[in-house]
Scaffold this motif. Structure first.
Motif, PDB file in Angstrom:
ATOM      1  N   GLY A   1      -0.273  15.867 -49.133  1.00 21.12           N
ATOM      2  CA  GLY A   1       0.465  16.021 -47.524  1.00 21.12           C
ATOM      3  C   GLY A   1       1.349  16.853 -46.912  1.00 21.12           C
ATOM      4  N   VAL A   2       1.634  17.404 -45.865  1.00 20.81           N
ATOM      5  CA  VAL A   2       3.122  17.787 -45.806  1.00 20.81           C
ATOM      6  C   VAL A   2       3.693  16.931 -45.534  1.00 20.81           C
ATOM      7  N   PRO A   3       4.831  16.688 -45.962  1.00 24.41           N
ATOM      8  CA  PRO A   3       6.160  16.011 -45.597  1.00 24.41           C
ATOM      9  C   PRO A   3       6.762  16.354 -44.412  1.00 24.41           C
ATOM     10  N   ASP A   4       7.055  15.674 -43.567  1.00 22.58           N
ATOM     11  CA  ASP A   4       7.801  15.334 -42.600  1.00 22.58           C
ATOM     12  C   ASP A   4       9.692  15.148 -42.733  1.00 22.58           C
ATOM     13  N   VAL A   5      10.471  16.002 -42.303  1.00 27.70           N
ATOM     14  CA  VAL A   5      12.004  16.187 -42.524  1.00 27.70           C
ATOM     15  C   VAL A   5      12.481  15.403 -41.733  1.00 27.70           C
ATOM     16  N   SER A   6      11.863  14.170 -40.298  1.00 20.35           N
ATOM     17  CA  SER A   6      12.572  13.911 -39.783  1.00 20.35           C
ATOM     18  C   SER A   6      11.977  12.393 -39.784  1.00 20.35           C
ATOM     19  N   GLN A   7      11.455  12.376 -41.232  1.00 22.58           N
ATOM     20  CA  GLN A   7      11.164  11.483 -41.252  1.00 22.58           C
ATOM     21  C   GLN A   7      12.194  10.294 -42.475  1.00 22.58           C
ATOM     22  N   GLN A   8      13.063   9.546 -42.230  1.00 19.41           N
ATOM     23  CA  GLN A   8      13.787   9.029 -43.832  1.00 19.41           C
ATOM     24  C   GLN A   8      13.956   8.715 -45.113  1.00 19.41           C
ATOM     25  N   GLU A   9      12.177   8.672 -44.925  1.00 21.82           N
ATOM     26  CA  GLU A   9      11.816   9.008 -46.519  1.00 21.82           C
ATOM     27  C   GLU A   9      11.696  10.149 -47.277  1.00 21.82           C
ATOM     28  N   THR A  10      11.223  11.401 -46.419  1.00 17.65           N
ATOM     29  CA  THR A  10      11.317  12.214 -46.521  1.00 17.65           C
ATOM     30  C   THR A  10      12.391  13.232 -46.249  1.00 17.65           C
ATOM     31  N   GLN A  11      13.407  12.685 -46.071  1.00 17.80           N
ATOM     32  CA  GLN A  11      15.562  13.159 -46.106  1.00 17.80           C
ATOM     33  C   GLN A  11      15.371  12.880 -47.987  1.00 17.80           C
ATOM     34  N   LEU A  12      15.153  11.405 -47.812  1.00 19.46           N
ATOM     35  CA  LEU A  12      15.551  10.733 -49.232  1.00 19.46           C
ATOM     36  C   LEU A  12      14.876  11.559 -50.630  1.00 19.46           C
ATOM     37  N   TRP A  13      13.257  11.744 -50.216  1.00 19.12           N
ATOM     38  CA  TRP A  13      12.941  12.411 -51.222  1.00 19.12           C
ATOM     39  C   TRP A  13      13.038  13.909 -51.305  1.00 19.12           C
ATOM     40  N   PHE A  14      13.855  14.895 -50.543  1.00 14.05           N
ATOM     41  CA  PHE A  14      14.359  16.358 -50.677  1.00 14.05           C
ATOM     42  C   PHE A  14      15.909  15.935 -50.881  1.00 14.05           C
ATOM     43  N   TYR A  15      16.944  14.877 -50.800  1.00 12.91           N
ATOM     44  CA  TYR A  15      17.935  14.631 -51.212  1.00 12.91           C
ATOM     45  C   TYR A  15      17.388  14.684 -53.015  1.00 12.91           C
ATOM     46  N   PHE A  16      16.823  13.804 -53.295  1.00  7.46           N
ATOM     47  CA  PHE A  16      16.863  13.225 -54.989  1.00  7.46           C
ATOM     48  C   PHE A  16      16.182  14.403 -55.400  1.00  7.46           C
ATOM     49  N   LEU A  17      15.255  15.654 -55.002  1.00  3.72           N
ATOM     50  CA  LEU A  17      15.020  16.721 -55.560  1.00  3.72           C
ATOM     51  C   LEU A  17      16.023  17.454 -55.149  1.00  3.72           C
ATOM     52  N   ALA A  18      16.388  17.842 -54.596  1.00  7.05           N
ATOM     53  CA  ALA A  18      18.044  18.644 -54.195  1.00  7.05           C
ATOM     54  C   ALA A  18      19.229  18.652 -55.902  1.00  7.05           C
ATOM     55  N   LYS A  19      19.689  17.333 -55.332  1.00  6.07           N
ATOM     56  CA  LYS A  19      20.803  17.115 -56.068  1.00  6.07           C
ATOM     57  C   LYS A  19      20.024  16.798 -57.402  1.00  6.07           C
ATOM     58  N   SER A  20      19.389  16.457 -58.130  1.00  2.00           N
ATOM     59  CA  SER A  20      18.516  16.657 -58.969  1.00  2.00           C
ATOM     60  C   SER A  20      18.571  18.374 -59.771  1.00  2.00           C
ATOM     61  N   TYR A  21      18.158  18.835 -58.886  1.00  3.14           N
ATOM     62  CA  TYR A  21      18.364  20.364 -59.693  1.00  3.14           C
ATOM     63  C   TYR A  21      19.510  20.407 -59.922  1.00  3.14           C
ATOM     64  N   ILE A  22      19.993  20.687 -58.612  1.00  2.00           N
ATOM     65  CA  ILE A  22      21.934  20.933 -59.184  1.00  2.00           C
ATOM     66  C   ILE A  22      22.267  20.348 -59.835  1.00  2.00           C
ATOM     67  N   ASP A  23      22.667  19.136 -59.671  1.00  2.00           N
ATOM     68  CA  ASP A  23      23.479  18.607 -61.135  1.00  2.00           C
ATOM     69  C   ASP A  23      22.165  19.330 -62.424  1.00  2.00           C
ATOM     70  N   LEU A  24      21.110  19.758 -62.842  1.00  2.00           N
ATOM     71  CA  LEU A  24      20.697  19.881 -63.387  1.00  2.00           C
ATOM     72  C   LEU A  24      20.538  21.783 -64.064  1.00  2.00           C
ATOM     73  N   GLY A  25      21.804  22.510 -62.632  1.00  2.00           N
ATOM     74  CA  GLY A  25      21.626  23.316 -63.441  1.00  2.00           C
ATOM     75  C   GLY A  25      21.278  24.479 -62.976  1.00  2.00           C
ATOM     76  N   PHE A  26      20.475  24.300 -61.628  1.00  2.00           N
ATOM     77  CA  PHE A  26      19.813  25.130 -60.468  1.00  2.00           C
ATOM     78  C   PHE A  26      21.148  25.638 -59.278  1.00  2.00           C
ATOM     79  N   GLU A  27      21.493  27.023 -59.636  1.00  2.00           N
ATOM     80  CA  GLU A  27      21.867  27.783 -58.480  1.00  2.00           C
ATOM     81  C   GLU A  27      21.590  27.572 -57.272  1.00  2.00           C
ATOM     82  N   GLY A  28      20.557  27.556 -56.708  1.00  2.00           N
ATOM     83  CA  GLY A  28      19.539  28.251 -55.516  1.00  2.00           C
ATOM     84  C   GLY A  28      18.678  27.210 -55.665  1.00  2.00           C
TER      85      GLY A  28
END
Length: 169
Positions: free
Chosen positions: A135-162
């Motif tokens: 399904g499509v994540p709804d960015v207005s949902q707190q759980e989606t924000q948690l999911w997106f934050y987790f993904l973005a921070k994990s990628y940044i911590d791995l060394g991805f710049e974009g």
């Protein structure tokens, strides 16, 4: 953090290429790195992508942590882009929410996995989905924000710049 000038950014973008899944364990990484180095590519779009299959996410992170140094050894100026797309599947329920994600969003820390249903739009608003429990994540949902934050921070911590954010609405 480092800042770059508009001219440097333009130079990187003029040497950009999308090579979806470079770090997803597909194909011959050595040959792909050779091609990127030999063509002078500097911005590697979509170098790691997740389209469903969240059950393999943590293994993908581990593999990427081993592969990124190989890319950097070939050309330390290459910038890598990760993708966060407009899909989530029931497999997200196999991914534990790390304590640091709760803390960053000011939520109480608890031991649990991500919730598929809590990431989606409310049932009356679900107009798009994919076969196989996607399904499509709804960015207005707190759980989606948690999911997106987790993904973005994990990628940044791995060394991805974009980060390519897909079709976030």
């Amino acid at each position: 953090h480092r800042m770059i000038s508009r001219q440097v950014l333009d130079n990187y973008l003029s040497r950009s290429i999308s090579i979806e899944g470079l770090l997803n364990g597909k194909g011959d990484l050595t040959d792909s790195i050779r091609m990127l180095r030999d063509t002078g590519a500097k911005y590697i779009g979509r170098s790691i992508c997740l389209w469903g299959g969240e059950a393999n996410l943590l293994q993908n992170f581990e593999r990427a942590s081993q592969q990124i140094p190989r890319v950097r050894a070939a050309d330390p100026e290459m910038l890598l882009e990760a993708c966060i797309f407009e899909i989530v599947t029931t497999d997200v329920e196999k991914v534990p929410v790390p304590d640091w994600a709760f803390t960053a969003l000011g939520l109480p820390v608890e031991k649990r996995n991500f919730s598929y249903e809590a990431i989606l739009y409310p049932p009356a608003q679900r107009t798009r989905s994919w076969p196989g429990g996607g399904g499509v994540p709804d960015v207005s949902q707190q759980e989606t924000q948690l999911w997106f934050y987790f993904l973005a921070k994990s990628y940044i911590d791995l060394g991805f710049e974009g980060i390519h954010w897909g079709q976030m609405e």
